[in-house]
Design a protein around this motif. Structure first.
Motif, PDB file in Angstrom:
ATOM      1  N   THR A 219      -5.469   5.014  -3.650  1.00  0.00           N
ATOM      2  CA  THR A 219      -4.265   4.339  -3.182  1.00  0.00           C
ATOM      3  C   THR A 219      -3.386   3.909  -4.337  1.00  0.00           C
ATOM      4  OG1 THR A 219      -5.333   3.559  -1.151  1.00  0.00           O
ATOM      5  CG2 THR A 219      -3.413   2.318  -1.916  1.00  0.00           C
TER       6      THR A 219
ATOM      7  N   SER B  94       4.257   0.915  -0.151  1.00  0.00           N
ATOM      8  CA  SER B  94       4.092   2.263  -0.698  1.00  0.00           C
ATOM      9  C   SER B  94       5.224   2.646  -1.643  1.00  0.00           C
ATOM     10  CB  SER B  94       4.001   3.289   0.440  1.00  0.00           C
ATOM     11  OG  SER B  94       5.184   3.282   1.226  1.00  0.00           O
TER      12      SER B  94
ATOM     13  N   PHE C 199     -13.598   1.558  -0.512  1.00  0.00           N
ATOM     14  CA  PHE C 199     -12.385   1.501   0.314  1.00  0.00           C
ATOM     15  C   PHE C 199     -11.318   2.490  -0.138  1.00  0.00           C
ATOM     16  CE2 PHE C 199     -14.532  -2.568   0.284  1.00  0.00           C
ATOM     17  CZ  PHE C 199     -14.665  -2.843   1.623  1.00  0.00           C
TER      18      PHE C 199
ATOM     19  N   ASN D  21     -10.335  -6.233  -0.208  1.00  0.00           N
ATOM     20  CA  ASN D  21      -9.931  -4.860  -0.526  1.00  0.00           C
ATOM     21  C   ASN D  21      -9.178  -4.171   0.618  1.00  0.00           C
ATOM     22  OD1 ASN D  21     -11.202  -5.393  -2.915  1.00  0.00           O
ATOM     23  ND2 ASN D  21     -12.654  -3.713  -2.816  1.00  0.00           N
ATOM     24  N   PRO D  22      -9.620  -4.307   1.882  1.00  0.00           N
ATOM     25  CA  PRO D  22      -8.846  -3.680   2.959  1.00  0.00           C
ATOM     26  C   PRO D  22      -7.436  -4.253   3.086  1.00  0.00           C
ATOM     27  CG  PRO D  22     -11.064  -4.181   3.705  1.00  0.00           C
ATOM     28  CD  PRO D  22     -10.897  -4.866   2.383  1.00  0.00           C
TER      29      PRO D  22
ATOM     30  N   LEU E  25      -9.655   2.551  -2.877  1.00  0.00           N
ATOM     31  CA  LEU E  25      -8.517   1.853  -3.471  1.00  0.00           C
ATOM     32  C   LEU E  25      -8.004   2.514  -4.740  1.00  0.00           C
ATOM     33  CD1 LEU E  25      -9.056  -1.987  -3.015  1.00  0.00           C
ATOM     34  CD2 LEU E  25      -7.132  -0.605  -2.271  1.00  0.00           C
TER      35      LEU E  25
ATOM     36  N   GLU F 206      -0.263   0.604   1.272  1.00  0.00           N
ATOM     37  CA  GLU F 206       0.045   1.810   2.035  1.00  0.00           C
ATOM     38  C   GLU F 206       1.073   1.547   3.143  1.00  0.00           C
ATOM     39  OE1 GLU F 206      -3.704   3.344   3.363  1.00  0.00           O
ATOM     40  OE2 GLU F 206      -4.215   4.160   1.387  1.00  0.00           O
TER      41      GLU F 206
ATOM     42  N   LYS G 162      -5.356  -2.551   0.435  1.00  0.00           N
ATOM     43  CA  LYS G 162      -5.076  -1.172   0.825  1.00  0.00           C
ATOM     44  C   LYS G 162      -3.984  -1.113   1.897  1.00  0.00           C
ATOM     45  CE  LYS G 162      -7.469   3.071   2.255  1.00  0.00           C
ATOM     46  NZ  LYS G 162      -7.271   3.841   1.021  1.00  0.00           N
ATOM     47  N   THR G 163      -4.087  -1.983   2.885  1.00  0.00           N
ATOM     48  CA  THR G 163      -3.090  -2.001   3.956  1.00  0.00           C
ATOM     49  C   THR G 163      -1.702  -2.326   3.408  1.00  0.00           C
ATOM     50  OG1 THR G 163      -4.729  -2.611   5.627  1.00  0.00           O
ATOM     51  CG2 THR G 163      -2.430  -3.118   6.119  1.00  0.00           C
TER      52      THR G 163
END
Length: 310
Positions: A295, A274, A290, A261-262, A292, A269, A265-266
């Motif tokens: 996001t 993005s 997280f 999950n991280p 998410l 974003e 997200k990274t």
């Protein structure tokens, strides 16, 4: 995962009382236009994030946060995929539910493998109906799949019909074939049927879907598949992409989620990620840990002068 070795519980919980969905599914919701360049930003609750989007938006052009095995909260670390209820998931912005139904007599008990999740199909539908009545701009895409029972498609369809008619849930569902626009789906559950003859959209129809669901790949091998599916959705729009972040390989679902999950997200974003739009459905384990859902929702709102709030 050794589910059979750990035994199972038969579903004996009672069904929640059914009612009639009022005023939903009209498809008549006009989204606010994007603000002019110098206008103030406005705030939008995650509970109503679809209200910012126009009725003509095809669902396959959305980026939809979802949960994998949405009802799986019980049975220990090798079984649990979520730590929030369906109510809480919807309130956090989740708009895809993966619902696994064990056919027991004339009802569906929610299972993950052999483990009864202390939840019935009627409970899930009541949660959706309550949420959509309060938030008619929204829709819920729901995969319905048989789990831990082996009744025929005809018998599964018969029980599903009891929920539609005898229990009064038919008005809740959009059962027409083909992927709808957002306006056609608002206020209702869009059925993604993972069993023959249920109606709605046939889940995994290769004419409509492009699905990445390699659930037995460990995190180091799973991550490239997730990233590649995001890039494919951006480069080749048209179908409804589904990109499962979840995996059950090597480690329990929570441990895998803590690794994957991280990374998601990274990527989403980042300066490159993005800008991506139309990523499709993204089912996840433990997304609330997280942030998410937020996001992913923001990938629908870029350029609209909107600040997302909880």
């Amino acid at each position: 995962m050794g589910l059979d070795r750990r035994g199972f519980l038969r579903g004996a919980a009672g069904l929640s009382a059914a009612g009639v969905l009022a005023g939903a599914g009209s498809g008549q919701f006009t989204a606010a236009a994007a603000p002019r360049k110098h206008s103030r930003r406005r705030t939008l609750s995650v509970q109503d994030w679809m209200s910012a989007l126009g009725d003509a938006t095809p669902v396959q052009r959305l980026t939809v946060p979802g949960t994998h095995d949405s009802g799986a909260r019980h049975g220990g670390p090798w079984v649990a995929c979520q730590n929030t209820t369906v109510d809480a998931q919807l309130a956090s912005g989740i708009r895809f539910l993966d619902v696994r139904c064990r056919a027991v007599d004339d009802v569906f008990a929610i299972h993950h493998g052999a483990f009864y999740q202390e939840l019935m199909f009627g409970d899930v539908l009541d949660s959706c109906r309550t949420f959509l009545t309060a938030h008619p701009s929204e829709t819920v895409l729901m995969r319905v799949k048989q789990e831990y029972s082996e009744v025929s498609a005809e018998e599964f369809r018969r029980i599903f019909g009891i929920y539609l008619d005898a229990k009064g849930y038919r008005p809740l569902f959009r059962l027409e074939p083909g992927l709808p626009t957002l306006g056609q789906a608002r206020g209702r559950v869009v059925l993604l049927a993972d069993s023959d003859g249920l109606g709605g959209v046939r889940y995994a129809d290769p004419q409509l879907f492009d699905i990445q669901d390699d659930y037995m790949t460990e995190p180091f091998g799973k991550w490239p598949k997730i990233e590649a599916q995001f890039r494919k959705a951006v480069a080749r729009p048209g179908k409804l992409f589904v990109n499962y972040v979840s995996t059950a390989a090597l480690l329990p679902p929570r441990s895998n989620a803590d690794r994957l999950n991280p990374q998601v997200k990274t990527l989403l974003e980042s300066a490159e990620g993005s800008s991506w739009r139309g990523l499709g459905i993204v089912p996840m384990d433990f997304p609330n840990e997280f942030g998410l859902a937020d996001t992913l929702i923001r990938h629908n709102l870029a350029g609209r002068g909107i600040t997302l709030v909880g």
